[in-house]
Design an enzyme around this catalytic site. Structure first.
Site, mmCIF file in Angstrom:
data_model
loop_
_atom_site.group_PDB
_atom_site.id
_atom_site.type_symbol
_atom_site.label_atom_id
_atom_site.label_comp_id
_atom_site.label_asym_id
_atom_site.label_seq_id
_atom_site.Cartn_x
_atom_site.Cartn_y
_atom_site.Cartn_z
ATOM 1 N N GLU A 22 -38.446 77.887 39.022
ATOM 2 C CA GLU A 22 -39.509 78.809 38.616
ATOM 3 C C GLU A 22 -39.870 78.635 37.142
ATOM 4 O OE1 GLU A 22 -40.656 83.547 38.612
ATOM 5 O OE2 GLU A 22 -38.546 82.977 38.742
ATOM 6 N N HIS A 23 -38.890 78.424 36.304
ATOM 7 C CA HIS A 23 -39.117 78.386 34.865
ATOM 8 C C HIS A 23 -39.001 77.002 34.253
ATOM 9 C CE1 HIS A 23 -37.877 82.647 35.546
ATOM 10 N NE2 HIS A 23 -39.063 82.776 34.979
ATOM 11 N N THR A 24 -39.046 75.982 35.079
ATOM 12 C CA THR A 24 -38.945 74.619 34.572
ATOM 13 C C THR A 24 -39.637 73.665 35.520
ATOM 14 O OG1 THR A 24 -37.395 72.983 33.713
ATOM 15 C CG2 THR A 24 -36.766 74.062 35.741
ATOM 16 N N ASP B 266 -33.004 76.393 38.921
ATOM 17 C CA ASP B 266 -34.207 77.173 38.647
ATOM 18 C C ASP B 266 -35.444 76.282 38.623
ATOM 19 O OD1 ASP B 266 -36.077 79.011 37.881
ATOM 20 O OD2 ASP B 266 -35.103 79.557 36.002
#
Length: 127
Positions: free
Chosen positions: A41-43, A39
């Site tokens: 997008e969130h990190t 991921d």
């Protein structure tokens, strides 16, 4: 391999990772999942860490998918060149947006046109 499993409607187990430490990636990759998605997008994960994660996961024979942080052609191509088995595009709200994202993940088909764009100018060459 991923497409075949999906088309055959095979059950798969998977998880996601969003840590920057490749040690965690090694542990998760060896857990026996069918797929792991990374991921972005969130990190925050530097591209060097992403490449290391992809290599670690692929070495175990596990399918690796990357969720990119946005629908950005340049970034998507950088990720694709690292060799993941798939890309997840975030924030896709329509069939049109999905088609645009899919096109970004396709290789260039007109190689003559692409090659013409990078041909040296033969008239200006010395020798």
């Amino acid at each position: 391999m991923l497409r075949k499993k999906i088309e055959n409607k095979e059950k798969m187990t998977g998880t996601h990772i969003c840590l920057t430490d490749t040690t965690a990636t090694k542990i998760v990759a060896m857990a026996g999942y069918d797929y792991i998605f990374i991921d972005l997008e969130h990190t925050y994960k530097p591209l060097e860490n992403l490449l290391a994660d992809i290599m670690i996961i692929k070495a175990t024979g596990t399918i690796v998918i990357v969720r990119v942080p946005q629908n950005d052609l340049t970034f998507t191509k950088q990720v694709l060149e690292m060799g993941p088995d798939g890309i997840i595009f975030p924030m896709v709200h329509s069939a049109k947006e999905a088609e645009e994202a899919r096109k970004q993940a396709q290789p260039v088909k007109n190689t003559e046109e692409t090659a013409a764009a990078v041909q040296p100018d033969k008239e200006n060459q010395n020798g």
